[in-house]
Design a protein around this motif. Structure first.
Motif, short mmCIF file in Angstrom:
data_model
loop_
_atom_site.label_atom_id
_atom_site.label_comp_id
_atom_site.label_asym_id
_atom_site.label_seq_id
_atom_site.Cartn_x
_atom_site.Cartn_y
_atom_site.Cartn_z
N GLN A 102 0.54 -1.01 -0.18
CA GLN A 102 -0.01 -0.07 -0.08
C GLN A 102 0.79 1.05 0.07
OE1 GLN A 102 -3.38 -0.33 2.77
NE2 GLN A 102 -2.34 0.95 4.00
N SER A 105 2.82 1.49 -3.26
CA SER A 105 2.33 2.34 -4.30
C SER A 105 2.25 3.76 -4.46
CB SER A 105 0.80 2.16 -4.03
OG SER A 105 0.02 2.69 -5.11
N ASP A 119 -4.34 2.32 -9.01
CA ASP A 119 -4.46 1.60 -7.78
C ASP A 119 -5.76 0.95 -7.97
OD1 ASP A 119 -2.29 2.54 -5.72
OD2 ASP A 119 -2.90 4.16 -6.26
N VAL A 121 -7.96 -0.64 -5.39
CA VAL A 121 -8.25 -0.84 -4.28
C VAL A 121 -9.42 -1.87 -3.66
CG1 VAL A 121 -8.46 0.38 -1.81
CG2 VAL A 121 -7.67 1.43 -3.88
N PRO B 153 -11.76 0.89 2.48
CA PRO B 153 -10.74 0.77 1.45
C PRO B 153 -9.77 1.97 1.52
CG PRO B 153 -12.81 0.53 0.43
CD PRO B 153 -13.16 0.69 1.96
N PHE B 154 -8.46 1.78 1.21
CA PHE B 154 -7.26 2.89 1.51
C PHE B 154 -7.67 3.88 0.37
CE2 PHE B 154 -3.05 4.19 1.02
CZ PHE B 154 -2.85 4.50 2.08
N HIS B 156 -5.85 6.02 -1.70
CA HIS B 156 -4.57 6.59 -2.32
C HIS B 156 -4.88 7.89 -3.21
CE1 HIS B 156 -2.20 3.13 -2.21
NE2 HIS B 156 -3.02 2.63 -2.05
N THR B 157 -5.66 8.14 -3.98
CA THR B 157 -5.85 9.41 -4.69
C THR B 157 -7.11 10.13 -4.36
OG1 THR B 157 -6.17 8.09 -6.71
CG2 THR B 157 -4.06 9.07 -6.36
#
Ligand code: SF4
Ligand code: SF4
Lengths: 374, 412
Positions: A102, A105, A119, A121, B153-154, B156-157
């Protein structure tokens, strides 16, 4: 070059192979680290999915981004990217797996300088209806991103064609494993490892041709070889990129007959439903039903049962855990998996692998002691 | 010790924060309550520190936090011993020391409170890490109790619409899980009331932390580490709200009286990552001796970051987004934005990062974060390699030297 030689040469230098594909065909190539990367969708976008294994060389550049307590796959992968060893890639996709990937990334996106970054997810939970729906949403979203990035519309027919092709590959790999399990003496100790590496980087059509030729040839010689009478072992863990381990196992007097590795049996387990109306859902369903990776959650004893079943089915006399140092998901499962094996009276041995495998002599002694004890 | 570094002068110590004794009393009562849950006919749920506790409170289930227990183990300097025990049980030394210490204490029950009360159910929210997922699976196998996973959920963007939908449906699955295992229905009025108290408590916690924007700061991050316990364990209760109001009043009074926690505060630092629980006193005195106050930290403020943007939603709806976007469930660049904000708000001169080998999601990426902070904001940053609970990972002499050297550069 025979098929076996070709696999071996690709294993020796996967990046060299990637570069040659790029030069010869000019096609886009996308790197990935994990068996949850939906290769069918990438391939349906006209892009070659290319598994990354981390460098085998020295780490220098990755050290300015990652602390020492990070697994060698993540460090090695970043090192390769920063060194320019992956210059043939158009980018990489990071399906959500563990905490380290994670963060990799992020670091990759901010530093590696590729044109594309994805990504995916995915859900961590794989056993509920809402997780399934979310998985399908993420995979569909990923398709849309691929379309934008590579300018090719992905039709259901493209995905279905990719599914068929990869199912063929899975079927052949499964056949390969079955032949080895019946007749381990037919193979050089690392041969299957070379093939698995090639399977995860090669053009699917080219790989399918080579593996089919290889299997035909092996089958024709199968009559000649007999059971070796040596102890039968299974490997369990995440990823094994150290071929020394295979040679040492052989030298310790054992045959490797099966594995539960994500670069091994977990890669080809579970076929995807073909020619469905919703091929993205079909891809999702394979992930939801396949034996689970420790970074994902399904049934809390599924991995233990799966390991014991596989060991019994393959008639394994013992199991070797290959544990990548600093890999949390696998390290957390080890005590319980070992307990399941203990209860089934299947002996096991834990080997921890740092950036480099433990010194050969020492490892050989441990393996010999283990094999003798079986 | 550098020449221009003062010896610690006890006479010059700032007056203690009075609320501390009330806090200890509340926590003692809370643990007595949890340990006697069976006698009271109540259920106990173990829950992760970043997990949505409000539905548990609304259902009258007693929440218990293994991570808070881990912190107590660390502060009582029992970490190394329990971690070693876990290693004997087959858990690698490289795993999170909260998990190791707690797993070992489940079996051994020799920790600071003689073992946590056993759970009737487990609630794991992975918005802080993947470790808790594995840790709670271990607990579910050991105690043979039901486990609910809230999968966030992570980010990221972006926080995608599909993620929002997924988390929200899980919040209702969570409530259904509780209803099944408690044998009672959720009272949604009560739920919203708990939600209001949670928002109020979280807002007060933010206000408490904000007092440190004042120069000199009436408390430091070391105090925040201590006072944090209630916003983690009793979020959504009147007790937490009342307590933080009391604490806030006291801190405001200190500001009015010109009382600062570090007597001659000259340098203001920002702390990143979990505390080093077994060394808080030592570190606090070490920085104070350099006239440096840790005026803020990314860790305790993670809970005030949970303040939802209600925007006409119900609490449950707001919860989905709030719990998904907590500090360590976001990318490094998003973390940078938050840190940059804190640096400005608290007028920070330097940053101290605890590179915590236990906590990969918090620590991996710190090197890049540091580089951004130095390049874009020109704020000097020190990295200390340690572990929050396992004392074996702390090299005192080395860290001592590094802090001295860092403070010298700040002073020059
Ligand atoms: S699952 Fe383990 S081996 Fe794979 S990237 Fe994560 S820590 Fe490394
Ligand atoms: S310290 Fe980090 S790894 Fe351990 S439980 Fe907390 S967030 Fe997870």
């Amino acid at each position: 070059m025979t098929s076996a030689e070709r696999f071996r040469s690709i294993w020796r230098d996967p990046a060299g192979y990637g570069r040659s594909v790029k030069q010869e065909t000019g096609r886009s190539i996308l790197g990935f680290f994990c068996s949850y990367a939906p290769v069918e969708l990438i391939y349906a976008a006209g892009v070659l999915p290319f598994r990354l294994f981390g460098t085998r060389g020295e780490i220098s550049l990755a050290d300015t981004h990652l602390q020492s307590y990070c697994c060698s796959l993540v460090r090695g992968g970043l090192e390769d990217a920063l060194k320019g060893n992956l210059d043939f890639l158009d980018g990489a996709v990071f399906p959500h797996t563990c905490d380290s990937i994670q963060r990799l990334s992020d670091i990759w996106r901010l530093n590696a300088g590729f044109v594309h970054h994805f990504d995916a997810v995915l859900p961590v939970k794989l056993n509920t209806e809402s997780a399934r729906q979310y998985m399908i949403d993420v995979l569909s979203g990923f398709c849309r991103e691929l379309e934008t990035a590579f300018g090719k519309q992905i039709r259901d027919a493209d995905i279905n064609a990719a599914i068929c092709e990869y199912n063929q590959i899975r079927k052949q790999l499964k056949a390969l494993y079955a032949i080895r399990s019946q007749n381990p003496g037919l193979f050089e100790p690392s041969a299957v490892h070379w093939i698995m590496t090639a399977a995860m980087v090669m053009e699917p059509a080219a790989f399918l041709r080579e593996i089919t030729a290889f299997l035909d040839q092996i089958r024709s010689s199968a009559g000649a070889a007999a059971q070796t009478g040596r102890k039968r072992l299974m490997l369990a863990g995440g990823i094994c990129t150290h071929p020394d381990v295979y040679d040492l196992l052989a030298r310790a007097g054992a045959d490797l007959v099966w594995d539960d590795l994500c670069t091994g049996a977990r890669y080809f387990e579970g076929a995807i439903a073909e020619d469905t109306k919703d091929p993205v859902a079909a891809v999702a369903d394979r992930y939801l039903s396949r034996s689970v990776c420790p970074a994902k959650h399904a049934d809390i004893t599924a991995r233990g049962r799966h390991l014991v079943d596989a060991a019994r089915q393959q008639g394994a006399d013992g199991v070797i855990f290959l544990q990548l140092k600093f890999c949390d998901p696998h390290a957390f499962d080890y005590p319980y998996l070992k307990q399941f094996l203990d209860e089934a009276q299947i002996p096991s041995l834990l080997i921890e692998i740092e950036d480099q495998p433990p010194p050969g002599g020492q490892l050989l002694t441990r393996l010999e002691t283990f094999v003798d004890m079986l | 010790m550098a020449d221009n570094q003062k010896k610690h002068d006890p006479a010059k110590k700032a007056p203690k924060i009075q609320a501390v004794s009330r806090m200890k009393e509340i926590m003692t009562n809370y643990y007595i309550d949890a340990k006697t849950a069976r006698e009271q006919g109540k259920k106990v749920a173990w829950i992760t520190s970043g997990g949505p506790v409000e539905p548990l409170i609304a259902m009258d289930v007693i929440p218990v936090y293994p991570e808070n227990h881990g912190a107590m183990i660390g502060a009582s300097k029992m970490g190394a011993q329990l971690c070693e025990k876990a290693e004997e049980m087959g858990y690698s030394r490289d795993l999170c020391s909260y998990a190791r210490a707690d797993i070992a204490d489940s079996v051994q029950k020799t920790g600071p409170i003689g073992g946590l009360p056993e759970p009737d159910m487990l609630v794991c929210c992975n918005n802080i890490c993947g470790t808790v997922l594995k840790w709670y699976e271990t607990a579910a196998r050991y105690y043979k109790v039901p486990l609910f996973i809230l999968d966030t959920p992570f980010v990221h963007t972006e926080f995608s619409d599909s993620a929002r939908k997924y988390v929200l449906s899980q919040i209702y699955e969570y409530i259904a899980f509780l209803e099944t295992h408690c044998g009672t229905k959720m009272n949604y009025d009560r739920m919203e009331e708990v939600g209001r108290l949670s928002v109020e408590g979280t807002g007060l916690w933010q206000a408490v932390l904000d007092t440190c924007a004042h120069r000199p700061a009436p408390m430091t991050a070391f105090d925040a580490f201590f006072h944090l316990a209630l916003i983690v364990t009793l979020r959504g209760t009147r007790t937490a709200v009342d307590y933080y109001r009391q604490l806030l009043d006291e801190l405001n009074q200190r500001i009015a009286d010109g009382v600062s926690m570090v007597p001659d505060e000259k340098y203001r630092l920002l702390w990143d990552n979990l505390p080093v629980w077994y060394k808080t006193r030592w570190l606090s005195e070490k920085f104070a001796a350099h006239d440096a106050a840790l005026v803020a930290d990314t860790y305790t403020s993670a809970w005030s970051g949970m303040l939802p943007d209600m925007g006409g939603q119900t609490f449950l709806e707001a919860m989905a987004e709030t719990y998904t976007k907590v500090y360590i469930n976001i990318s490094i660049d998003r973390m940078f934005d938050i840190v940059a904000n804190m640096i400005e708000k608290y007028q920070v001169d330097g940053m101290v990062m605890h590179s915590n080998r236990s906590c990969k999601p918090y620590s991996l990426g710190q090197y890049d974060l540091r580089q951004m902070i130095m390049d874009r904001l020109g704020v000097p940053t020190l990295i200390i390699e340690a572990d929050m609970v396992d004392e074996r990972a702390f090299s005192e002499s080395q860290i001592d030297t590094r802090i001295d050297a860092f403070m010298e550069t700040l002073k020059s």
